[in-house]
Design an enzyme around this catalytic site. Structure first.
Site, PDB file in Angstrom:
ATOM      1  CB  VAL A 109      -0.975  -0.139   0.987  1.00  0.00           C
ATOM      2  CG1 VAL A 109      -1.769   1.247   1.342  1.00  0.00           C
ATOM      3  CG2 VAL A 109      -1.795  -1.067   1.206  1.00  0.00           C
ATOM      4  CB  ALA A 110       3.832   2.082   1.771  1.00  0.00           C
ATOM      5  CG  ASP A 123      -1.783  30.766 -40.935  1.00  0.00           C
ATOM      6  OD1 ASP A 123      -1.600  31.204 -39.642  1.00  0.00           O
ATOM      7  OD2 ASP A 123      -3.030  30.526 -41.040  1.00  0.00           O
ATOM      8  CG  ASN A 160       6.193   5.495  -1.799  1.00  0.00           C
ATOM      9  OD1 ASN A 160       5.914   5.588  -2.827  1.00  0.00           O
ATOM     10  ND2 ASN A 160       4.847   5.784  -1.018  1.00  0.00           N
ATOM     11  CD  GLU A 199       4.285   5.877   3.294  1.00  0.00           C
ATOM     12  OE1 GLU A 199       3.365   6.730   3.617  1.00  0.00           O
ATOM     13  OE2 GLU A 199       4.300   4.998   2.664  1.00  0.00           O
ATOM     14  CB  THR A 222      -0.967  12.814   6.284  1.00  0.00           C
ATOM     15  OG1 THR A 222      -0.291  11.737   5.705  1.00  0.00           O
ATOM     16  CG2 THR A 222      -1.869  12.708   7.424  1.00  0.00           C
ATOM     17  CG  ASP A 223       1.810  11.780   1.630  1.00  0.00           C
ATOM     18  OD1 ASP A 223       2.214  12.881   2.329  1.00  0.00           O
ATOM     19  OD2 ASP A 223       2.513  10.853   1.312  1.00  0.00           O
TER      20      ASP A 223
END
Length: 943
Positions: free
Chosen positions: A294-295, A341, A729, A732, A762-763
């Protein structure tokens, strides 16, 4: 319940309408030569409704909703949550994982719906128009306002908005491919037909909604509108095409799969390490691994991309650039060549005649724009058409050989407006300045036939009955076009009222004058006529007149010289392109010297002798020679549509991402071929707008440059999001790695539920805030990305894991050991349960959250200081920071959350530690950015 509308008259039989003469048709449809009255329009609008096609039934909202919960990452999380819920003693973990999916899916659906509504709103800003006769006056109305009985005026480039019966046609050809699949234009006429044994689309005097005018012009009476048209009846077929994924969307799909595979592999490694290295039970090892999976999954990636694209589209709309689909935005950011043009895009499109030239005189014309106020002088002496028959003859011929009209200001439009080609409109204006009565001229000299302008032969001819002071003919053809081609077709010349054979000296004098004007950036048209009464063996029927038959043995009259000055802001926009390493190549149908003059004036070409390649030269050089020429400064002039297409194709073969501007039917092939087709919203034909990916509502080149800047910003914002997500990540993962490598001697500093709290709450909002960042200063001083560039680069990976991530990990682990030390715990004797352990994990969680506050500020800019863009300017990020701090307080102080997330209240010292966490993160990065800017400045100085 939907209101039922009546069918238009004679809906069941178009063939019946094709059999009627004009008067019978007017009677049947209750209209007339002067069109409908305002009362008739209101009555028919109430009876038949709007001239709109009901959209194809859209995908079920439920299906769209469910799709946001069935991606590869989502399925992985559903599966993992189910295992945690049903097969372990931590059902709260399963619920939390499912919540990740639910919140992510809801947000994705919300953003997609918002983006869809935004693009639909933008489409409504691009209405189609139609020209009609109502109450005897020509009007421009919204196509949806057409009603049965309207007298419709169409010309080359128009999209036909309703089914109609042609009552007057001039060399009319219609492209019916949208309805029949037949790509060749179909000739149409105003002749009565029997219709027996013919299908509706075979009727030569009927035109249909959804088709386009390839050549000529016509007047027609509307018979069917909306869903009663032939197009409406097959609307489901014409609306069945699905949208293809853009390169960015395909890259995101690929990236999502790659990240999912990496996350699973990391989870597997952590699972076996937990079992065989730390000797955890299988169930605990699975939960531990699930937390790692999940992280490493960036749940907010797709919503961020959608939000970033949607916000960019909205900002671009405010800058007069309307993007027809979101996926085009990122392609703009990769643009490396713009084929532009000239007229209207680089110039003001306020064409004004400034000189009229004959073999005996040069006339100076005063007054700018389309207002008829101004004077005409010869050698400083004012003159008019009444005083100078030669001038009157030239201006009469030029204005009669024109289809444009200038509308005076009114309550809704304070400026003069042009219906038709601005080049032709200014010919009418100069005639008025000379005192000529345009309405009387048209009435006294009726047009019998038109041979429309064609980009390959570069001229237009009209045939009239008239009597003129300098000609006894009753039937005359007037032709205007490119001077070089026109001079070659003339055998005589008019000099001070005398007609004589043209000589080589005359032709040299004409071309010398033409070049003199062209070198000043002026556009030049030659005007000639032919006395058809003196031509033997002409066909009796006007429909048999062809350009080859009429446009020869003409009498040269003079030159009309007009100016369309560059837009004031274009030079700065061109310089911005040069700074951004974007090439601009002018591809125009105008004369070479004129094109080069404008190109030099606005800075497109900077060398003294750029190469000018004309259409004639282009036809005779190979692809390899042309590719070589494209490597240098080059201007293309007098090019045909297929040649513009060829230039774009070869530029793409050379690896360029090409944007092309255009406004006419002849630009459609190149607009479709280009990576980004850009049509003009004001002067652009319906065909050009249909073919383009983006439409400029102000017809301004500078708007393209601003759009490219937004496109670059979108791509950078997505990379900023990835940088931000992956650095958390790392923070974590390091606590879990410390737990494994120490063989549980260091109790898990961050629990699986706390990892989910970061990803779940939080992220998310700060990460989304990065998607709405405005373009960073300096973004247009770097080369465009190539097609091979990946979203997730080595630089992003290094910065995320070994710079931001490493700093965050050090602070997080420091917070963990600081708290343990404050409570008297020592290495080798760290508690794994109890209040001290909970306080330590809470500090680890808080440290990651607060370092992420510093990280999101750092990620907002790549090189610039965050203090120069304003640390609090991004409102979404500000809200996200407040939200994550509030959520952390809830997790730390509410007993229910304390039990679920293994947290505990913190003291004043701990809060001071956490509040200081963002400071070193921001300070160290600011030092790095300052050093990077200094090095870049040194490199620029040494070049």
């Amino acid at each position: 319940m939907k209101e039922e509308r009546a069918a238009a008259p004679d809906e069941r039989s178009l063939k019946e309408l094709s059999c009627l003469g004009a008067n019978e048709l007017y009677q049947r449809l209750d209209t007339g030569l002067d069109g409908l009255t305002s009362n008739q329009v209101k009555e028919r609008k109430a009876k038949y409704g709007s001239n709109t096609i009901e959209p194809k039934k859209k995908e079920s909202q439920w299906l769209k909703f469910l799709k946001n919960f069935t991606s590869l990452m989502a399925i992985l999380l559903w599966f993992g949550g189910a295992i945690a819920f049903f097969f372990t003693d931590t059902p709260q973990l399963g619920i939390a994982i499912w919540l990740v999916n639910v919140i992510n899916g809801l947000f994705s659906y919300f953003q997609e719906s918002r983006a869809s509504k935004a693009t639909e709103a933008l489409k409504k800003m691009l209405p189609s128009y139609a020209r009609v006769i109502r109450e005897g006056k020509e009007e421009q109305i919204l196509a949806e306002e057409l009603v049965p009985g309207d007298v419709l005026l169409i010309e080359e480039g128009d999209r036909i908005s309703a089914d109609a019966r042609v009552i007057q046609a001039t060399d009319l050809q219609v492209n019916q491919s949208a309805l029949t699949g037949e790509s060749n234009p179909i000739r149409k006429n105003d002749e009565v037909q029997s219709g027996k044994g013919m299908g509706n689309f075979e009727l030569k005097n009927m035109i249909f909604a959804g088709t386009t005018v390839s050549n000529g012009s016509a007047r027609a009476v509307v018979s069917q509108i909306g869903m009663q048209t032939e197009f409406g009846k097959i609307a489901d077929l014409t609306q069945s095409l699905g949208e293809e994924k853009s390169p960015l969307q395909m890259e995101l799909d690929k990236l999502t799969k790659q990240i999912s595979v990496i996350a699973i592999l990391i989870g597997v490694v952590f699972f076996f390490a937990a079992i065989f290295f730390v000797h955890q039970p299988v169930a605990q090892g699975f939960i531990f691994a699930l937390g790692m999976i999940v992280a490493f999954i960036p749940e907010g990636l797709l919503p961020t991309v959608t939000l970033s694209l949607a916000m960019a589209v909205q900002r671009m709309a405010k800058e007069h650039a309307l993007v027809k689909k979101l996926s085009s935005v990122e392609t703009l950011g990769a643009t490396s060549v713009i084929c532009s043009d000239k007229t209207g895009t680089l110039t003001q499109n306020e064409m004004t005649v400034c000189y009229a030239w004959t073999a005996s005189k040069e006339y100076q014309v005063g007054g700018l724009g389309y207002a008829p106020q101004g004077t005409i002088t010869v050698n400083g002496q004012q003159t008019t058409g009444d005083q100078d028959p030669e001038l009157a003859w030239l201006l009469r011929a030029a204005s009669l050989c024109s289809n444009a009209r200038v509308l005076p200001p009114d309550d809704e439009n304070p400026r003069y407006r042009v219906l038709g080609d601005p080049t032709e409109a200014c010919l009418n204006v100069v005639a008025q300045k000379a005192g000529l009565d345009l309405a009387a001229m048209v009435k006294e000299n009726p047009r019998l036939r038109e041979l429309p302008f064609d980009s390959s032969r570069k001229r237009m001819t009209t045939i009239h009955n008239l009597t003129m002071p300098l000609a006894e003919a009753t039937r005359v053809s007037f032709t205007k076009g490119a001077p070089k081609e026109m001079a070659a077709l003339c055998t005589k010349i008019c000099v001070a009222g005398t007609i004589r054979a043209i000589t080589s000296e005359d032709q040299a004098k004409i071309m010398q004058a033409n070049d003199h004007y062209a070198e000043q950036g002026l556009r030049v048209l030659a005007v000639a006529y032919r006395d058809l009464g003196q031509v033997a063996n002409l066909p009796k029927g006007f429909s048999q007149y062809t350009p080859e038959l009429i446009e020869q043995d003409m009498i040269f009259m003079g030159l009309m010289v007009m100016a369309d000055p560059p837009r004031e802001e274009v030079a700065a926009a061109v310089q911005k392109c040069h700074d951004a390493h974007i090439r601009i190549i002018m591809v125009t149908g105008d004369y070479g010297l004129t094109a080069v003059s404008i190109a030099k004036r606005i800075g497109i070409v900077q060398g003294a002798n750029p190469r000018v390649i004309t259409g004639l030269e282009l036809a005779n050089i190979s692809d390899e020679e042309l590719k070589t020429a494209l490597g240098d400064e080059v201007v293309f002039a007098r090019v045909a549509p297929e040649q513009k297409y060829r230039v774009v194709s070869l530029l793409q073969d050379l690896g360029n991402v090409v944007a092309v501007t255009g406004d006419g039917v002849n630009d459609a092939p190149a607009l479709k071929k280009a990576d980004i087709g850009v049509a003009m919203g004001i002067t652009g034909t319906d065909v050009a707008k249909e073919s383009a990916d983006m439409i400029l509502t102000d017809d301004n080149f500078a708007s393209i440059v601003r759009a490219v800047e937004e496109g670059r910003a979108v791509y950078k914002n997505i990379q900023k999001f990835l940088l931000y997500i992956f650095n958390s990540n790392m923070s974590e993962a390091v606590p879990s790695a410390a737990f494994l490598l120490s063989r549980a001697a260091i109790p898990l500093p961050l629990t699986v539920m706390q990892i989910l709290a970061i990803d779940l709450g939080t992220d998310m909002i700060p990460a989304l805030g990065l998607g709405v960042e405005e373009p960073e200063e300096g973004i247009m001083t770097r080369p465009p990305r190539t097609k091979k560039d990946a979203l997730l680069t080595k630089g992003i990976i290094f910065k995320a894991f070994f710079w931001y991530g490493l700093m965050g990990s050090v602070v997080a682990m420091g917070a963990y050991f600081y708290t343990m030390a404050q409570r008297g715990a020592t290495i080798g004797n760290l508690p794994s349960v109890g209040v001290t352990y909970r306080e330590a994990t809470t500090m680890t969680l808080g440290a990651i959250i607060f370092t992420q506050i510093g990280a999101v500020w750092n990620c907002r800019t790549e090189r610039s200081s965050v203090f120069t863009v304003g640390p609090f300017k991004n409102k979404v990020i500000n809200v996200g920071i407040v939200f994550e701090m509030a959520l952390f307080c809830l997790l730390s102080y509410v007993p229910l959350f304390q039990d679920v997330f293994q947290t505990a209240p913190l003291g004043v010292k701990e809060w001071l530690f956490l509040l200081l966490c963002p400071v070193p993160i921001v300070a160290i990065e600011e030092v790095r950015k300052a050093y990077s800017r200094r090095q870049a400045s040194k490199r620029r100085q040494t070049k």
